[in-house]
Design a protein around this motif. Sequence first.
Motif, PDB file in Angstrom:
ATOM      1  N   LEU A 159      -0.547 -16.129  -1.673  1.00 43.49           N
ATOM      2  CA  LEU A 159      -1.697 -16.770  -1.290  1.00 43.49           C
ATOM      3  C   LEU A 159      -2.529 -15.744  -0.153  1.00 43.49           C
ATOM      4  O   LEU A 159      -2.203 -14.142  -0.117  1.00 43.49           O
ATOM      5  CB  LEU A 159      -0.828 -17.756  -0.173  1.00 43.49           C
ATOM      6  N   PRO A 160      -3.907 -15.783  -0.284  1.00 47.42           N
ATOM      7  CA  PRO A 160      -4.645 -14.423   0.463  1.00 47.42           C
ATOM      8  C   PRO A 160      -4.147 -14.791   2.184  1.00 47.42           C
ATOM      9  O   PRO A 160      -5.087 -15.204   2.970  1.00 47.42           O
ATOM     10  CB  PRO A 160      -5.715 -15.717   0.659  1.00 47.42           C
ATOM     11  N   ILE A 171       1.105  -0.555  -0.167  1.00 47.43           N
ATOM     12  CA  ILE A 171       0.095   0.043   0.329  1.00 47.43           C
ATOM     13  C   ILE A 171       1.052   1.296   0.091  1.00 47.43           C
ATOM     14  O   ILE A 171       0.424   1.993  -0.914  1.00 47.43           O
ATOM     15  CB  ILE A 171      -0.448  -0.482   1.690  1.00 47.43           C
ATOM     16  N   LYS A 172       1.624   1.237   1.009  1.00 45.89           N
ATOM     17  CA  LYS A 172       3.219   2.793   0.955  1.00 45.89           C
ATOM     18  C   LYS A 172       3.492   2.438   0.281  1.00 45.89           C
ATOM     19  O   LYS A 172       4.241   3.829  -0.382  1.00 45.89           O
ATOM     20  CB  LYS A 172       2.965   2.889   2.929  1.00 45.89           C
ATOM     21  N   ILE A 197      -4.590  -6.040  -5.329  1.00 48.70           N
ATOM     22  CA  ILE A 197      -4.920  -6.737  -4.463  1.00 48.70           C
ATOM     23  C   ILE A 197      -5.800  -6.522  -2.946  1.00 48.70           C
ATOM     24  O   ILE A 197      -7.131  -5.837  -4.110  1.00 48.70           O
ATOM     25  CB  ILE A 197      -3.550  -6.384  -2.579  1.00 48.70           C
ATOM     26  N   THR A 198      -6.359  -7.646  -2.742  1.00 53.90           N
ATOM     27  CA  THR A 198      -7.648  -7.704  -1.884  1.00 53.90           C
ATOM     28  C   THR A 198      -7.217  -7.930  -0.518  1.00 53.90           C
ATOM     29  O   THR A 198      -6.313  -8.853   0.241  1.00 53.90           O
ATOM     30  CB  THR A 198      -8.668  -8.767  -2.260  1.00 53.90           C
ATOM     31  N   GLU A 229      -9.365   1.283  -4.518  1.00 51.07           N
ATOM     32  CA  GLU A 229      -9.333   1.556  -5.710  1.00 51.07           C
ATOM     33  C   GLU A 229      -8.074   2.325  -5.708  1.00 51.07           C
ATOM     34  O   GLU A 229      -7.439   2.247  -7.174  1.00 51.07           O
ATOM     35  CB  GLU A 229     -10.659   2.837  -6.294  1.00 51.07           C
ATOM     36  N   PHE A 230      -8.451   3.457  -5.094  1.00 51.07           N
ATOM     37  CA  PHE A 230      -6.933   4.677  -4.848  1.00 51.07           C
ATOM     38  C   PHE A 230      -5.722   3.516  -4.913  1.00 51.07           C
ATOM     39  O   PHE A 230      -4.678   4.025  -5.580  1.00 51.07           O
ATOM     40  CB  PHE A 230      -6.931   5.267  -4.070  1.00 51.07           C
ATOM     41  N   GLU A 231      -5.739   2.776  -3.780  1.00 49.38           N
ATOM     42  CA  GLU A 231      -4.693   2.135  -3.803  1.00 49.38           C
ATOM     43  C   GLU A 231      -3.869   0.783  -4.254  1.00 49.38           C
ATOM     44  O   GLU A 231      -2.708   0.978  -4.961  1.00 49.38           O
ATOM     45  CB  GLU A 231      -4.408   1.123  -2.510  1.00 49.38           C
ATOM     46  N   ASN A 232      -5.443   0.177  -5.341  1.00 48.19           N
ATOM     47  CA  ASN A 232      -5.088  -0.382  -6.363  1.00 48.19           C
ATOM     48  C   ASN A 232      -4.503   0.131  -7.675  1.00 48.19           C
ATOM     49  O   ASN A 232      -3.744  -0.367  -8.604  1.00 48.19           O
ATOM     50  CB  ASN A 232      -6.356  -1.181  -6.929  1.00 48.19           C
TER      51      ASN A 232
END
Lengths: 297, 155
Positions: free
Chosen positions: A36-37, A13-14, B143-144, B129-132
């Motif tokens: 993997l999840p 994310i970052k 990613i989920t 959505e922003f991150e993706n």
Amino acid sequence: MKYALYLGCAIPIKYPGFEAATRLVCERLNVELVDLPFSCCPPPTSMKLVHYDSWLALAARNLCLAEEQGLDLLTLCSGCVNTLKEANHILKNSDSKRRRVNKFLEGHNHRFKGTIEVTHILDVLYQDTVVEKLLHEKVRDIPLRVGCHYGCHYFRPPKVMYPGELSDAESHVPVKMDHLLSIIGVEPTEYSRKFLCCGSPLGANMDQDAGYSITRQKLEYIHERNIQALSVVCPSCFEQFDMGQIVLARKTKEKRRIPTFYLTQLVGLALGLSPKDVGLDVHRIKPKKLLSGIDVA
Amino acid sequence: MSRTKLNDLDPDFKNRVASQPGGEGIKACFACKACTAACPVEAVDKRYDPRKIIRMALLGMKSEVLGSDFIWLCSSCYGCSEVCPQNVRFTEVMFAIKNLAVAEACVPPGLTVQKELLKRHGRLYEVTEFENDKRAKQGLPPITEHPEDYAALLG
């Protein structure tokens, strides 16, 4: 060589650049990665303090996901490797804790068996076959004076983090990052209190000022040795140095700024990847000038 | 600090700490202060002093320790554990003390927020959505979130 890639919370994310650099470097060095999840590790600086049993059960769930695929688990963060390696160590060695955790996991269709190992990207890149491939694939040197910061949770406590290598040592001085970087032409530079904490965990829980005071102290030692850049293997340490220098400069009027790199970004540059490929454009302290000085553009 | 009355001390507190995972070593401390000397937090913030926390716990100053804000200053860097001649493993002792503090509802707000985030998203940062989009620009797959099992196991 095949691993389950454990991204953790912060990197995807970052700092997606760290992830991109890692994926590209691994592809070039014949390290296969499987997604993997997974969910949060959870970190040794938060959930372990709040509820030990939950911390262990949640870590075990992540370990089970990799176990069920028969893959060792590869982490990119000092916090994740600390939690997952320690949980793996505890659950492999304590029958009572393993029974307890498996009771929690039963209802969620998992069972911890203790069949895999947890490793970190630095340890993976340091293996003989990978280093040989790196020597072969390397297209340029990165001739910079770099100070390595390992991050406390990457190597402490040594009895848990490196049980095979250190029998019963209480303290351990890691060297792998310095050695690995010297292969790509970096001049790894020693500095005082190299294994001092970066200060990051304090910001997350309680007192950002105390955390940045530690960062400032560490940066003083780094400036003393005319170090040009830092190399880290943890997104929290990275943020503490990259963002921390900007925040500190507001108070201290310090003019010197040292760019920080994630290990695979430097390795990626040596393999011929562009600064954009490895996500250097999102760093708060831009390494552009430093890199154009050594003809990396 | 105000004067502590002997009757307010809890002589069993040290045993409770010692019975937590990681807390086992606390009674081995012989107060040499090596931990404090090695502590990077103590060097910048005198509120936090490992030796003092051990002494307070051994004396039974339960409410002063668990209700304090200084126990949350530990950065868990293991510097103290490395130098301890008695194998107290103070970083682990702090994990035990903080677990007891949480059981008594003494939690800094930051950790409560983290726990809520974990319950809802199964990770410390929400994926939108922003991150993706940001990931796509870096050439990375989306990613989920995987919060399944998480809330139940978090307790």
